[in-house]
Design an enzyme around this catalytic site. Structure first.
Site, mmCIF file in Angstrom:
data_model
loop_
_atom_site.group_PDB
_atom_site.id
_atom_site.type_symbol
_atom_site.label_atom_id
_atom_site.label_comp_id
_atom_site.label_asym_id
_atom_site.label_seq_id
_atom_site.Cartn_x
_atom_site.Cartn_y
_atom_site.Cartn_z
ATOM 1 N N ASN A 36 0.848 -1.193 0.000
ATOM 2 C CA ASN A 36 0.000 0.000 0.000
ATOM 3 C C ASN A 36 0.884 1.244 0.000
ATOM 4 O O ASN A 36 1.409 1.652 1.033
ATOM 5 C CB ASN A 36 -0.926 -0.017 1.216
ATOM 6 C CG ASN A 36 -1.909 1.140 1.188
ATOM 7 O OD1 ASN A 36 -1.876 1.960 0.273
ATOM 8 N ND2 ASN A 36 -2.764 1.206 2.195
ATOM 9 N N CYS A 56 -1.944 5.284 0.814
ATOM 10 C CA CYS A 56 -2.905 5.671 1.844
ATOM 11 C C CYS A 56 -2.984 7.190 1.924
ATOM 12 O O CYS A 56 -1.960 7.844 2.118
ATOM 13 C CB CYS A 56 -2.504 5.110 3.206
ATOM 14 S SG CYS A 56 -3.608 5.719 4.499
ATOM 15 N N ASN A 110 -6.407 3.270 -4.909
ATOM 16 C CA ASN A 110 -6.779 3.595 -3.534
ATOM 17 C C ASN A 110 -7.859 4.694 -3.565
ATOM 18 O O ASN A 110 -8.314 5.095 -4.637
ATOM 19 C CB ASN A 110 -5.541 4.049 -2.750
ATOM 20 C CG ASN A 110 -5.640 3.713 -1.265
ATOM 21 O OD1 ASN A 110 -6.676 3.940 -0.638
ATOM 22 N ND2 ASN A 110 -4.570 3.181 -0.689
ATOM 23 N N THR A 111 -8.244 5.152 -2.397
ATOM 24 C CA THR A 111 -9.291 6.173 -2.337
ATOM 25 C C THR A 111 -8.742 7.535 -2.791
ATOM 26 O O THR A 111 -7.529 7.771 -2.798
ATOM 27 C CB THR A 111 -9.840 6.281 -0.914
ATOM 28 O OG1 THR A 111 -8.748 6.493 -0.023
ATOM 29 C CG2 THR A 111 -10.573 5.018 -0.513
HETATM 30 O O1 RRO Z 1 -6.528 3.424 7.147
HETATM 31 C C1 RRO Z 1 -6.936 4.297 6.348
HETATM 32 O O2 RRO Z 1 -7.370 5.396 6.730
HETATM 33 C C2 RRO Z 1 -6.903 4.088 4.901
HETATM 34 C C3 RRO Z 1 -5.862 3.471 4.224
HETATM 35 BR BR1 RRO Z 1 -4.415 2.692 5.075
HETATM 36 C C4 RRO Z 1 -5.874 3.415 2.797
HETATM 37 O O3 RRO Z 1 -4.974 2.903 2.119
HETATM 38 N N1 RRO Z 1 -6.929 3.979 2.157
HETATM 39 C C5 RRO Z 1 -7.944 4.541 2.836
HETATM 40 O O4 RRO Z 1 -8.886 5.030 2.199
HETATM 41 N N2 RRO Z 1 -7.923 4.595 4.199
#
Ligand code: RRO
Length: 306
Positions: free
Chosen positions: A128, A131, A194-195
């Site tokens: 990842n 994030c 990812n988001t």
């Molecule tokens: O834990 C999070 O807030 C989070 C992670 Br690690 C990520 O990769 N993507 C996300 O939308 N939230």
């Protein structure tokens, strides 16, 4: 439709996986969903040390999906080895498991691979790099820094023979370049995406989430995810895993046609815990109705690299 997919030296009984952060370590969903009916799942991202995560509220809904800032809450390397992988080893037989890893520094990722690689119960790693919510790290996510991507992935590559997926960011203006960097450093596949960074504000202007901004997921993310997959499919030969707003078979097929060999279901699971199982059944019916005999035939050939 034949859903079985051979990738990364493994057989996925179907192309539907649960996305990282939406299924814990599998156990959390096992009472409501048959994990072994799925192609696989990706664990919550694991960091070296346990993390409690960000201030509540950590999630908020809006008409297009969801915003989250969990802040990487997870049991850490030791907690994963001792408390999570044993359950997976005992209970997950057919689904393929990827452990998601995340770090503050390049070295964190390498130490995680060193610490996990001797364990059994999982196929590979989803690294990842993207994030959006790690407030304790200065600067942009690793995925937006090509040198960091190269350093993380090449060091992970040197420490494992297992499949390595690099999870990249939707807001990367140079996504094709980043994909090349990850491929050259030894990634076996890419997870896209990812988001997307965003914020929700109350009527008086206060952030809805405790941490302020967060990551957008759900239907609103789907166009960004599809575009990322399409762009990268045209630019590299690596297998792609599509994620972002998959809620039904039609969405999964759109990702396949854009170039994803596997897809992940994320936010849909929160509203409907068995959404991924439903999507597998819908894909079977869709294939029968449309005379498509093989999922893989939906996925366009790679664009041929550079
Ligand atoms: O834990 C999070 O807030 C989070 C992670 Br690690 C990520 O990769 N993507 C996300 O939308 N939230």
């Amino acid at each position: 439709m034949r859903l079985q997919t051979e990738l990364f030296g493994a057989t996925f009984q179907n192309p539907v996986l649960l996305a990282s952060g939406t299924c814990g370590f599998g156990q959390e969903l096992a009472d409501v969903l048959d994990l072994d009916a799925l192609g696989g799942f990706v664990t919550k991202s694991v960091t070296l040390e346990p993390r409690v995560g960000n201030h509540a509220p950590r999630v908020a809904e809006f008409s297009g999906g969801m915003l989250n800032s969990i802040g990487l809450a997870n049991p850490g390397l030791e907690g994963t080895r001792e408390g999570k992988l044993p359950w997976i080893r005992e209970h997950v037989k057919r689904a393929r498991v990827f452990v998601s890893i995340a770090g503050h520094t390049v070295e964190d990722y390498h130490a995680l691979v060193e610490g996990l690689d001797g364990e059994e119960g999982f196929l590979g790693y989803e690294v990842n790099l993207s994030c959006p919510n790690d407030a304790s790290r200065d600067g942009p996510p690793f995925a937006l820094d090509p040198r960091a991507v190269a350093a993380v992935i090449s060091g992970c590559r040197a420490r494992t023979r297992r499949p390595l997926l690099a999870k990249l960011a939707p807001n990367d203006l140079a996504l094709e370049d980043t994909a090349h960097v990850a491929a050259d450093a030894g990634a076996d596949g890419l997870t896209l995406v990812n988001t997307l960074p965003g914020i929700l504000l109350t009527a008086d202007g206060r952030p809805e989430l405790g941490a302020g901004p967060g990551g957008v997921s759900g239907p609103a993310l789907r166009p960004a995810g599809l575009l990322a997959v399409k762009r990268v499919r045209a630019a590299t030969d690596l297998p792609l895993v599509g994620v972002g707003g998959v809620g039904n078979a039609g969405d999964a097929i759109a990702y396949a046609r854009a170039g994803a060999s596997l897809i992940q279901v994320g936010t849909a699971t929160f509203a409907e815990p068995r959404a991924a199982e439903r999507i597998v059944r819908e894909l079977e019916r869709w294939g029968a109705r449309h005379g498509v005999i093989d999922w893989a035939s939906l996925v366009p050939a790679p664009g041929g690299g550079r």
